[in-house]
Write an enzyme that holds these catalytic residues in place. Sequence first.
Site, PDB file in Angstrom:
ATOM      1  N   ILE A 114      -2.343   0.349  -6.699  1.00 11.66           N
ATOM      2  CA  ILE A 114      -3.687   0.257  -6.091  1.00 11.66           C
ATOM      3  C   ILE A 114      -3.796   0.172  -4.696  1.00 11.66           C
ATOM      4  CG2 ILE A 114      -4.060  -0.750  -8.577  1.00 11.66           C
ATOM      5  CD1 ILE A 114      -4.405  -3.218  -7.022  1.00 11.66           C
ATOM      6  N   GLY A 115      -2.828  -0.257  -3.942  1.00  8.03           N
ATOM      7  CA  GLY A 115      -2.957  -0.147  -2.675  1.00  8.03           C
ATOM      8  C   GLY A 115      -3.234   1.145  -1.989  1.00  8.03           C
ATOM      9  N   TYR A 160       5.874 -15.272 -12.389  1.00 10.73           N
ATOM     10  CA  TYR A 160       4.958 -14.395 -11.696  1.00 10.73           C
ATOM     11  C   TYR A 160       3.383 -15.050 -12.016  1.00 10.73           C
ATOM     12  CZ  TYR A 160       1.811 -10.383 -11.475  1.00 10.73           C
ATOM     13  OH  TYR A 160       0.776  -9.493 -11.034  1.00 10.73           O
ATOM     14  N   ALA A 220       0.851  -1.209   0.122  1.00 15.42           N
ATOM     15  CA  ALA A 220      -0.246  -0.057  -0.050  1.00 15.42           C
ATOM     16  C   ALA A 220       0.754   1.235   0.039  1.00 15.42           C
ATOM     17  CB  ALA A 220      -0.966   0.169   1.423  1.00 15.42           C
TER      18      ALA A 220
END
Length: 280
Positions: A15-16, A158, A11
């Site tokens: 997007i966090g 990934y 975060a």
Amino acid sequence: MAQQTILITGASDGIGAASARTLAAKGHRVLIVGRSAEKTAAVARETGAEPFVADFSRLDEVRTLAGKVKESLGGRLDVLANNAGGIFGDRTVTPDGYEYTLQVNHLAPFLLTHLLLDELRAAEGAVVNTSSIASRLFGNLDIDDLGNERGYSPAKAYGDAKLDNILFTRGLHARVHDQGVSTMAFHPGNVATNFAADTTNLMRFLYHTPLRHLALISAEKGGSNLTWAIEGRAGADWESGRYYDQRTLATRVNPQMNDDSLVDELWDRSAAMVGVPAQA
């Protein structure tokens, strides 16, 4: 909506951070985790969120993080958003002895979730796991080679790790949903963030050239999808144990996602790797 206590990893940006801003503005108590102390503190100052710093490539830092979070929580956690992760470059091994992508994207959140299960049970809370469409495009999990010692590429590592996130979601649902804890995984969209900055993979070309403006959504849009998942109610907005493509139940998925034996085997091996009991 009643105030919730929400912990978001990854975060310090992307997007966090975008979701933390929204949730804090709505009056929720937000705890944020980032690897960079400076960037995490900056988001905390902006939002009023409570900052914690941990490097997920070191499992001892995850354990320390869990202890500090427990002290701050006072016994209850409504939502744990396992959002930290990324794609990286050449194959490297962490101080714990595991492939870097596997540990940061899967093993660390697996461990953190286990360490906070009592607080989640107390709140009848939820675990939200940020996965990716890469689980379908690149994932091809070999349970006997979780660290991709054979045939490593950044994209496959990934994709495998994001598939691990979904398999973990299914395993967690099977083990703790009857104890009041719900869980879901989701793809937030292809988001224009600092993603792929540490790799020479072709994804870097997509995420760090002007092409990003044509092919990617904003961090705010991706963050709104994370916020939707965090504020969502299991059984109403999303179904526990399932995987969503943004806000829609995913239909095009990696077939390995539905392999029950793979769910259980990954769970048992992950528990052994991070040193927690296999029984949640």
